[in-house]
Scaffold this motif. Structure first.
Motif, PDB file in Angstrom:
ATOM      1  N   GLY A 185     -42.246   8.007 -80.355  1.00 22.71           N
ATOM      2  CA  GLY A 185     -41.156   8.863 -80.806  1.00 22.71           C
ATOM      3  C   GLY A 185     -39.778   8.257 -80.626  1.00 22.71           C
ATOM      4  N   LEU A 186     -39.710   7.065 -80.045  1.00 23.85           N
ATOM      5  CA  LEU A 186     -38.416   6.425 -79.825  1.00 23.85           C
ATOM      6  C   LEU A 186     -37.859   5.863 -81.125  1.00 23.85           C
ATOM      7  CD1 LEU A 186     -39.126   4.480 -76.496  1.00 23.85           C
ATOM      8  CD2 LEU A 186     -38.040   6.720 -76.775  1.00 23.85           C
ATOM      9  N   ASP A 187     -36.550   5.752 -81.174  1.00 28.29           N
ATOM     10  CA  ASP A 187     -35.864   5.200 -82.338  1.00 28.29           C
ATOM     11  C   ASP A 187     -36.294   3.753 -82.581  1.00 28.29           C
ATOM     12  OD1 ASP A 187     -33.114   3.520 -83.083  1.00 28.29           O
ATOM     13  OD2 ASP A 187     -33.416   5.329 -84.263  1.00 28.29           O
ATOM     14  N   ARG A 188     -36.387   3.396 -83.863  1.00 29.94           N
ATOM     15  CA  ARG A 188     -36.836   2.046 -84.230  1.00 29.94           C
ATOM     16  C   ARG A 188     -35.921   0.970 -83.659  1.00 29.94           C
ATOM     17  NH1 ARG A 188     -38.269   0.249 -90.486  1.00 29.94           N
ATOM     18  NH2 ARG A 188     -39.581  -1.548 -89.936  1.00 29.94           N
ATOM     19  N   GLN A 189     -34.633   1.205 -83.691  1.00 24.23           N
ATOM     20  CA  GLN A 189     -33.685   0.243 -83.136  1.00 24.23           C
ATOM     21  C   GLN A 189     -33.878   0.110 -81.634  1.00 24.23           C
ATOM     22  OE1 GLN A 189     -31.062  -1.728 -84.719  1.00 24.23           O
ATOM     23  NE2 GLN A 189     -31.361  -2.663 -82.701  1.00 24.23           N
ATOM     24  N   LEU A 190     -34.089   1.243 -80.967  1.00 24.84           N
ATOM     25  CA  LEU A 190     -34.281   1.210 -79.518  1.00 24.84           C
ATOM     26  C   LEU A 190     -35.551   0.454 -79.151  1.00 24.84           C
ATOM     27  CD1 LEU A 190     -33.617   1.979 -76.629  1.00 24.84           C
ATOM     28  CD2 LEU A 190     -34.659   4.229 -77.047  1.00 24.84           C
ATOM     29  N   LEU A 191     -36.638   0.709 -79.855  1.00 27.10           N
ATOM     30  CA  LEU A 191     -37.881  -0.003 -79.576  1.00 27.10           C
ATOM     31  C   LEU A 191     -37.703  -1.502 -79.764  1.00 27.10           C
ATOM     32  CD1 LEU A 191     -40.498   2.376 -81.238  1.00 27.10           C
ATOM     33  CD2 LEU A 191     -40.336   1.814 -78.807  1.00 27.10           C
ATOM     34  N   THR A 192     -36.973  -1.873 -80.798  1.00 31.17           N
ATOM     35  CA  THR A 192     -36.717  -3.297 -81.031  1.00 31.17           C
ATOM     36  C   THR A 192     -35.862  -3.891 -79.917  1.00 31.17           C
ATOM     37  OG1 THR A 192     -36.835  -2.927 -83.428  1.00 31.17           O
ATOM     38  CG2 THR A 192     -35.785  -4.969 -82.677  1.00 31.17           C
ATOM     39  N   ASP A 193     -34.847  -3.154 -79.507  1.00 32.75           N
ATOM     40  CA  ASP A 193     -33.982  -3.628 -78.412  1.00 32.75           C
ATOM     41  C   ASP A 193     -34.769  -3.784 -77.109  1.00 32.75           C
ATOM     42  OD1 ASP A 193     -31.826  -3.652 -80.120  1.00 32.75           O
ATOM     43  OD2 ASP A 193     -31.020  -1.727 -79.453  1.00 32.75           O
ATOM     44  N   ILE A 194     -35.723  -2.893 -76.879  1.00 31.26           N
ATOM     45  CA  ILE A 194     -36.570  -2.981 -75.691  1.00 31.26           C
ATOM     46  C   ILE A 194     -37.347  -4.293 -75.699  1.00 31.26           C
ATOM     47  CG2 ILE A 194     -38.689  -2.027 -74.682  1.00 31.26           C
ATOM     48  CD1 ILE A 194     -37.540   0.777 -75.312  1.00 31.26           C
ATOM     49  N   CYS A 195     -37.929  -4.618 -76.840  1.00 25.79           N
ATOM     50  CA  CYS A 195     -38.680  -5.872 -76.972  1.00 25.79           C
ATOM     51  C   CYS A 195     -37.783  -7.088 -76.755  1.00 25.79           C
ATOM     52  CB  CYS A 195     -39.324  -5.959 -78.356  1.00 25.79           C
ATOM     53  SG  CYS A 195     -40.607  -4.743 -78.666  1.00 25.79           S
ATOM     54  N   VAL A 196     -36.628  -7.057 -77.383  1.00 24.23           N
ATOM     55  CA  VAL A 196     -35.699  -8.186 -77.284  1.00 24.23           C
ATOM     56  C   VAL A 196     -35.246  -8.383 -75.840  1.00 24.23           C
ATOM     57  CG1 VAL A 196     -33.411  -9.010 -77.963  1.00 24.23           C
ATOM     58  CG2 VAL A 196     -34.948  -8.033 -79.682  1.00 24.23           C
TER      59      VAL A 196
END
Length: 218
Positions: free
Chosen positions: A174-185
Motif C-alpha cells: 500500500g506504500l507509494d510507488r516513489q516511496l518504495l523506490t526510495d526505500i530500495c535506493v
C-alpha cells in the motif's frame, strides 16, 4: 472461497536426496511454464469471464494447479533435504544465496539462525556466496536501519555474488510507488558505499507496477 485440506493431492515419499534432479524439476514449479504461473493465469482469467460456468471451470483448474505446486514443492524439499554443501557442489551447483536476516518488531534486527553456519559451510565447500536481506521497511529511515544492521552481519565476510534487498512483503504494497523506490535506493546506496555490490530481489508484479524500474536501474 476455498476450503484447504491439509494434505498433498498425492503423497510424496523420496528416499534419497538428489540435488541434480532437483535442479531439473524446479522449473516445473516456478519456471515460465511452471505450476505457480499456470495457477495464477487460470485464477486471474476468471475476472474477465461473463459466464459463471466458465468462471467455475477456471477456478477448478487453477485450484488443481495449486495442488500440483504443493506436490512439486514437497518433491524439491525431499530431494534437497539435509544435503551438505559438498554434495550440492558435486551436483553441479557453484554458488549459494543465503538469507542474512530481517528487522523484527520494534525494529530489532534478527539474524537468520543458520546464516553463519551456512556461510562457513559454503565457503569450506568452495561455493561462491551471495546473500539477501528481507525488508519490512515502511520508510526511508527504516531502510537505512535495515542497511546498517545488514552491514553488521556482512562485516569480515567476502561475497562473490550481490547482496540483495528482498522487497516483496504484502504489508508494503500500500506504500507509494516513489516511496518504495526510495526505500530500495536507500538500502542499496548504503551497501554500495561500503564496497558491496547491492541489487534488488522482487517479483515481476512489484517490478512492473509498484517500483520505478528506471530509477532502480541507475
Amino acid at each position: 472461497m476455498w476450503i484447504y485440506e491439509k494434505k498433498l493431492q498425492y503423497p510424496v515419499k523420496i528416499a534419497r536426496p538428489n540435488a541434480r534432479l532437483a535442479s531439473l524439476i524446479i522449473d516445473a514449479l516456478g519456471g515460465p511454464d511452471g505450476e505457480l504461473g499456470a495457477a495464477m493465469r487460470y485464477l486471474n482469467q476468471r475476472y474477465s469471464m461473463k459466464d459463471g460456468k466458465v468462471v467455475g471451470i477456471l477456478t477448478d483448474v487453477g485450484s488443481e494447479e495449486l495442488g500440483h505446486a504443493e506436490m512439486i514443492a514437497a518433491i524439491l524439499h525431499q530431494l534437497t533435504r539435509n544435503l551438505s554443501p559438498e554434495e550440492i557442489k558435486a551436483a553441479g551447483f557453484d554458488f549459494a544465496i543465503l538469507r542474512l536476516g530481517y528487522m523484527g518488531s520494534g525494529n530489532v534486527g534478527q539474524v537468520d539462525p543458520v546464516f553463519e553456519m551456512d556461510y562457513a559451510d559454503a565457503k569450506a565447500a568452495g561455493l561462491d556466496v551471495g546473500a539477501y536481506f528481507y525488508s519490512y521497511a515502511y520508510s526511508v529511515e527504516d531502510a537505512r536501519e535495515e542497511a546498517e544492521f545488514a552491514l553488521t552481519l556482512l562485516e569480515g565476510k567476502t561475497f562473490e555474488y550481490p547482496i540483495y534487498f528482498d522487497i516483496e512483503d504484502e504489508s508494503q504494497m500500500g506504500l507509494d510507488r516513489q516511496l518504495l523506490t526510495d526505500i530500495c535506493v536507500e538500502f542499496c546506496s548504503i551497501l554500495q558505499e561500503h564496497g558491496y555490490y547491492a541489487s534488488i530481489y522482487t517479483n515481476n508484479t512489484w517490478l512492473s507496477t509498484l517500483l520505478q524500474r528506471d530509477k532502480l536501474a541507475t
